[in-house]
Design an enzyme around this catalytic site. Structure first.
Site, short mmCIF file in Angstrom:
data_model
loop_
_atom_site.label_atom_id
_atom_site.label_comp_id
_atom_site.label_asym_id
_atom_site.label_seq_id
_atom_site.Cartn_x
_atom_site.Cartn_y
_atom_site.Cartn_z
N SER A 81 0.81 -1.22 0.00
CA SER A 81 0.00 0.00 0.00
C SER A 81 0.84 1.26 0.00
CB SER A 81 -0.93 0.00 1.22
OG SER A 81 -0.19 -0.10 2.42
N ASP A 246 -6.40 7.69 8.56
CA ASP A 246 -6.54 6.42 9.27
C ASP A 246 -5.45 6.20 10.31
OD1 ASP A 246 -4.33 5.87 7.71
OD2 ASP A 246 -5.25 4.22 6.59
N HIS A 249 -1.60 4.75 7.37
CA HIS A 249 -0.88 5.04 6.13
C HIS A 249 -0.41 6.50 6.14
CE1 HIS A 249 -3.37 1.52 4.90
NE2 HIS A 249 -2.25 1.19 4.30
#
Length: 379
Positions: A81, A246, A249
Site C-alpha cells: 500500500s 486512518d 498510512h
C-alpha cells in the site's frame, strides 16, 4: 540493539534466505504474536469508516520535456500500500506520481508511470507483480521502485522467506535490464495506536527486516533507501501531519517526504545525479562499509542509501553508504499523452500542495578519512 548486533542478525537472515532457511529470526514467536494482535487491532480501529480506494496515477508525466523521436523513461512501482499510495485522495499525491514528476524534471524527459503495487501485499506477491512489470519484453522499465515489508512483519512471514522473495524480484528485474531501488520496511513503531512495549518490538522487527532486505537487494544489484519511520524526526515531530486520516498510512505530506528521500537514489541509478555528489561526503558520515554493517546503519537512520561498491573484502562484499540531500518534490499536474489515454487531470484534483523544504545538512565539506571498526568512515 547496536548496529553491530543488527548487522549480524541481518546477515544471518540474508544467508538463510539465500540457502532456503526458515524461522522467525526477528523476535520471539510469542512477542511477534502479541505484536500481530496489537497491530491488527490498530488496523481494525483506524480502518473504521475509511476509504480503501487508491488513486490511479498511471500515465505520462513531464509533457513539457517531450522531444520527437525520444521515448519517455519508464518507471514502475511495485510492492504494498505504501507503493500504491493508499491513504491519499488525489493521484498526484501518490509516491509514484511524485517520483515520476520529479524524475521528469531532473532528466528533462517525459516519464511514463505504471503502478502494479497491491495494498496488503507481502514480499511473496512480488512473484506476481514482477511479470506484470516485465509484461512487454520490448519495453523493459528503465527503473523499478519496490516498497514492501510492513505486511511481512504484521503477518509473521519468516524474514528469510521475505528476503528470498525480494532478492528474487530484484535479480529478475536487474537481469531484464531495469535499474532497481528498494524502499525497505517502514518502522511500525511509529503507529500511534500500537502501545509500549509492543511499539519497541515493532520497531526492532521492522529495522531488522529492513537491514536484511538491504543485504539481499544490494547483493542482487539493486540500491536501497531506508524508509524507517518515513524519515524519523519529521514523523516523530508531526505524526498528525504526516500520517493520513486512518493514522496508519502516510498522508500526502508523508508520501512527499518519502519521495524526497527516494528521488535522488532513483536519479543516481539512472546516471542523472551530479557526478560530484556520487563520492562519499565527509561532512555527512558517508563511507564504504561491509554490506551488512552498511545495512544496519541504514536501518538506524531513515533516508540512507546503500549501493554495491567494492566486490569483496575480509568481511564479504562492501557497499557505499550515502545520506543524500533531499529535494523538494511538488505535486505534479499530469496531462494526457494522447487521445486514447484517460486524462490524469480527470482522475485527480490538480491543485498543488506545499511540500516540506529539504532538511539537508549544511555543514562544510572539509574533513578526512580514517579506518574505523568495520570500514572506512568519513570524519
Amino acid at each position: 540493539m547496536t548496529n553491530m548486533s543488527r548487522a549480524r542478525v541481518a546477515r544471518r537472515i540474508a544467508a538463510g534466505a539465500a540457502y532456503g532457511g526458515g524461522g522467525l529470526g526477528l523476535v520471539g514467536a510469542a512477542a511477534v504474536g502479541l505484536l500481530l494482535a496489537e497491530v491488527q487491532m490498530a488496523k481494525r480501529h483506524v480502518g473504521n469508516g475509511t476509504d480503501n480506494h487508491v488513486p490511479v496515477a498511471d500515465g505520462l508525466f513531464g509533457h513539457a520535456y517531450d522531444t520527437p523521436g525520444e521515448p519517455p523513461l519508464s518507471l514502475v512501482m511495485l510492492g504494498d500500500s505504501t507503493a500504491a499510495g493508499q491513504g491519499v485522495h488525489r493521484a498526484g499525491q501518490t509516491p509514484g506520481a511524485l517520483l515520476a514528476s520529479g524524475l521528469a524534471a531532473v532528466a528533462e524527459r517525459p516519464v511514463r508511470l505504471r503502478n502494479v503495487a497491491q495494498p496488503g501485499a507481502r514480499s511473496d506477491d512480488l512473484d506476481r507483480q514482477v511479470p506484470l512489470a516485465l509484461g512487454d519484453p520490448e519495453r523493459v522499465p528503465d527503473i523499478c521502485v519496490i516498497m514492501v515489508g510492513a505486511n511481512d512483519v504484521t503477518n509473521r512471514m519468516p524474514p528469510t522467506r521475505s528476503v528470498r522473495h525480494l532478492s528474487a524480484a530484484v535479480r529478475r528485474l536487474r537481469t531484464a535490464g531495469a535499474e532497481v531501488v528498494v524502499g525497505t520496511c517502514p518502522d511500525l513503531g511509529t503507529i500511534e495506536l500500537v502501545q509500549q512495549p509492543l511499539r519497541w518490538l515493532a520497531r526492532r522487527a521492522s529495522r531488522q527486516l529492513a537491514a536484511a532486505q538491504t543485504i539481499g537487494a544490494v547483493e542482487q544489484g539493486g540500491r536501497t533507501v531506508s524508509l524507517g519511520d518515513l524519515l524519523g524526526p519529521e514523523f516523530a515531530a508531526n505524526p498528525r501531519e504526516l500520517f493520513g486520516p486512518d493514522n496508519y498510512h502516510p498522508s500526502a505530506e508523508g508520501y512527499a517526504t518519502a519521495a524526497m528521500a527516494v528521488l535522488p537514489t532513483v536519479c543516481a541509478a539512472l546516471g542523472l545525479w551530479p557526478a560530484e555528489e556520487e563520492s562519499p561526503d565527509v561532512s555527512r558520515s558517508e563511507g564504504f562499509l561491509p554490506v551488512a554493517r552498511a545495512a544496519a546503519e541504514a536501518a538506524s537512520q531513515a533516508g540512507t542509501e546503500v549501493t554495491a561498491a567494492l566486490p569483496t573484502g575480509p568481511r564479504g562484499p562492501w557497499a557505499l553508504l550515502k545520506r543524500r540531500r533531499r529535494r523538494r518534490v511538488p505535486e505534479p499536474e499530469p496531462a494526457p499523452s494522447g487521445p486514447s489515454e484517460e486524462p490524469l487531470d480527470s482522475r485527480s484534483d490538480s491543485r498543488s500542495d506545499s511540500r516540506s523544504d529539504s532538511r539537508s545538512d549544511s555543514r562544510s565539506d572539509s574533513g578526512s578519512w580514517e579506518e574505523s571498526e568495520g570500514g572506512l568512515r568519513a570524519v
